[in-house]
Design a protein around this motif. Structure first.
Motif, PDB file in Angstrom:
ATOM      1  N   ALA A 212      34.629  12.810  33.229  1.00 36.46           N
ATOM      2  CA  ALA A 212      34.812  12.167  34.529  1.00 36.46           C
ATOM      3  C   ALA A 212      34.820  13.245  35.591  1.00 36.46           C
ATOM      4  O   ALA A 212      35.560  14.217  35.487  1.00 36.46           O
ATOM      5  CB  ALA A 212      36.134  11.392  34.542  1.00 36.46           C
ATOM      6  N   SER A 213      33.983  13.119  36.575  1.00 38.41           N
ATOM      7  CA  SER A 213      33.907  14.123  37.636  1.00 38.41           C
ATOM      8  C   SER A 213      34.450  13.561  38.927  1.00 38.41           C
ATOM      9  O   SER A 213      34.287  12.380  39.218  1.00 38.41           O
ATOM     10  CB  SER A 213      32.462  14.592  37.841  1.00 38.41           C
ATOM     11  N   ASN A 214      35.105  14.412  39.656  1.00 36.21           N
ATOM     12  CA  ASN A 214      35.682  14.005  40.927  1.00 36.21           C
ATOM     13  C   ASN A 214      35.280  15.035  41.977  1.00 36.21           C
ATOM     14  O   ASN A 214      35.763  16.151  41.958  1.00 36.21           O
ATOM     15  CB  ASN A 214      37.207  13.934  40.810  1.00 36.21           C
ATOM     16  N   THR A 215      34.342  14.659  42.813  1.00 38.08           N
ATOM     17  CA  THR A 215      33.830  15.568  43.830  1.00 38.08           C
ATOM     18  C   THR A 215      34.580  15.358  45.133  1.00 38.08           C
ATOM     19  O   THR A 215      34.655  14.228  45.630  1.00 38.08           O
ATOM     20  CB  THR A 215      32.329  15.332  44.063  1.00 38.08           C
ATOM     21  N   ALA A 216      35.152  16.429  45.625  1.00 41.96           N
ATOM     22  CA  ALA A 216      35.900  16.318  46.873  1.00 41.96           C
ATOM     23  C   ALA A 216      34.966  15.995  48.026  1.00 41.96           C
ATOM     24  O   ALA A 216      33.829  16.440  48.068  1.00 41.96           O
ATOM     25  CB  ALA A 216      36.631  17.632  47.136  1.00 41.96           C
ATOM     26  N   LYS A 217      35.449  15.214  48.929  1.00 37.47           N
ATOM     27  CA  LYS A 217      34.656  14.867  50.102  1.00 37.47           C
ATOM     28  C   LYS A 217      34.512  16.085  50.998  1.00 37.47           C
ATOM     29  O   LYS A 217      35.403  16.921  51.096  1.00 37.47           O
ATOM     30  CB  LYS A 217      35.333  13.741  50.884  1.00 37.47           C
ATOM     31  N   LYS A 218      33.336  16.159  51.610  1.00 39.33           N
ATOM     32  CA  LYS A 218      33.109  17.256  52.547  1.00 39.33           C
ATOM     33  C   LYS A 218      34.021  17.076  53.750  1.00 39.33           C
ATOM     34  O   LYS A 218      34.120  15.990  54.315  1.00 39.33           O
ATOM     35  CB  LYS A 218      31.644  17.281  53.001  1.00 39.33           C
ATOM     36  N   THR A 219      34.695  18.136  54.101  1.00 47.09           N
ATOM     37  CA  THR A 219      35.592  18.068  55.254  1.00 47.09           C
ATOM     38  C   THR A 219      35.198  19.127  56.268  1.00 47.09           C
ATOM     39  O   THR A 219      34.925  20.276  55.924  1.00 47.09           O
ATOM     40  CB  THR A 219      37.052  18.294  54.829  1.00 47.09           C
ATOM     41  N   THR A 220      35.162  18.744  57.483  1.00 44.36           N
ATOM     42  CA  THR A 220      34.899  19.681  58.563  1.00 44.36           C
ATOM     43  C   THR A 220      35.918  19.456  59.656  1.00 44.36           C
ATOM     44  O   THR A 220      36.367  18.327  59.890  1.00 44.36           O
ATOM     45  CB  THR A 220      33.487  19.481  59.151  1.00 44.36           C
ATOM     46  N   THR A 221      36.317  20.535  60.271  1.00 41.46           N
ATOM     47  CA  THR A 221      37.251  20.425  61.383  1.00 41.46           C
ATOM     48  C   THR A 221      36.508  19.958  62.618  1.00 41.46           C
ATOM     49  O   THR A 221      35.528  20.590  63.025  1.00 41.46           O
ATOM     50  CB  THR A 221      37.904  21.790  61.667  1.00 41.46           C
ATOM     51  N   PRO A 222      36.909  18.839  63.193  1.00 41.39           N
ATOM     52  CA  PRO A 222      36.194  18.339  64.361  1.00 41.39           C
ATOM     53  C   PRO A 222      36.281  19.322  65.522  1.00 41.39           C
ATOM     54  O   PRO A 222      37.323  19.949  65.751  1.00 41.39           O
ATOM     55  CB  PRO A 222      36.911  17.028  64.691  1.00 41.39           C
ATOM     56  N   VAL A 223      35.197  19.462  66.219  1.00 42.60           N
ATOM     57  CA  VAL A 223      35.151  20.357  67.375  1.00 42.60           C
ATOM     58  C   VAL A 223      35.565  19.575  68.609  1.00 42.60           C
ATOM     59  O   VAL A 223      35.012  18.508  68.896  1.00 42.60           O
ATOM     60  CB  VAL A 223      33.737  20.941  67.563  1.00 42.60           C
ATOM     61  N   ILE A 224      36.527  20.089  69.323  1.00 43.63           N
ATOM     62  CA  ILE A 224      37.019  19.426  70.528  1.00 43.63           C
ATOM     63  C   ILE A 224      36.779  20.351  71.721  1.00 43.63           C
ATOM     64  O   ILE A 224      37.213  21.508  71.726  1.00 43.63           O
ATOM     65  CB  ILE A 224      38.522  19.108  70.405  1.00 43.63           C
TER      66      ILE A 224
END
Length: 245
Positions: free
Chosen positions: A33-45
């Motif tokens: 069973a594989s669990n791939t983390a979601k891509k996360t990016t810091t929003p630019v403000i």
């Protein structure tokens, strides 16, 4: 010539931001069973106009660099160069060396971008010099006598009056005094090297066809929108008059 101009490339800098992604895999005893983390990016403000302008500077400069053939840079060093210059710190590279490296980067990128144009010109000239009536000078200029002249030959310091037509290798015409129905007077020491050398081979009343390598034409810069960098050019020139100095 109205369209014989020289354009220069202005050195610019580019800035880009990269995001990282992570991947986590958890194996089971009989099943995987594989669990791939979601891509996360810091929003630019953008908090203010300076933030927006700073980002816009980066995208504008990157766009200009890409249009001139550069596709990537060491972004950390781009940022350090900006910070050192703004903070007034001692620069790691002298201004003279900086200009040299920038010029070399643009030249390398341009040669890669216009490699097909370079190859086309080289192949054309290699084949063309074998054609009947085509002569080649020591500089690599090729010419063909269409009509012999009977008058005087100009010197490099002379002003001459000519009719001419210029085309690219694909036949695209980029300039013609014939179409304007207006001969042009010009100093031979104020035009491209292929003209300066070639017209001196002519006598008044002559009409020659010149095949000019890029290094005797507009070189690695080209001329405006009509003549790409590294273009081999074809000119038909009719020497009407030698006006002297």
């Amino acid at each position: 010539m109205k369209k014989i101009i020289i354009t220069a490339l202005l050195p610019l800098c580019a800035f880009a931001v990269s995001a990282q992604t992570t991947k986590k895999t958890t194996p089971a005893k009989k099943t995987v069973a594989s669990n791939t983390a979601k891509k996360t990016t810091t929003p630019v403000i953008f908090k203010n106009n300076l933030d927006s302008a700073s980002y816009s500077f980066g995208t504008a400069m990157a766009g200009s660099l890409k249009s001139n053939g550069l596709t990537s840079l060491n972004y950390q060093l781009v940022l350090k160069g900006l910070q050192d210059a703004f903070d007034g710190k001692p620069l790691l590279i002298s201004n003279e060396l900086s200009q040299t490296t920038i010029n070399n980067a643009f030249k390398s990128a341009s040669q890669k971008k216009f490699a097909p144009v370079l190859a086309e010109g080289k192949a054309f000239l290699e084949n063309n010099k074998k054609q009947a009536g085509v002569q080649v000078t020591a500089s690599g200029l090729q010419y063909q006598v269409l009509t012999k002249g009977t008058g005087i030959a100009p010197k490099a310091t002379d002003t001459v009056t000519v009719h001419y037509k210029g085309t690219l290798l694909n036949g695209t015409e980029f300039d013609s005094s014939y179409k304007r129905n207006e001969p042009l007077s010009l100093p031979l020491n104020g035009v491209i090297a292929g003209w300066t050398e070639g017209v001196q081979l002519m006598q008044t009343g002559a009409k020659y066809k010149f095949f000019i390598p890029y290094n005797l034409a507009y070189g690695e810069r080209g001329a405006g929108q009509d003549i790409p960098p590294y273009s081999t050019l074809i000119f038909e020139i009719e020497l009407l008059k030698v006006n002297g100095k």
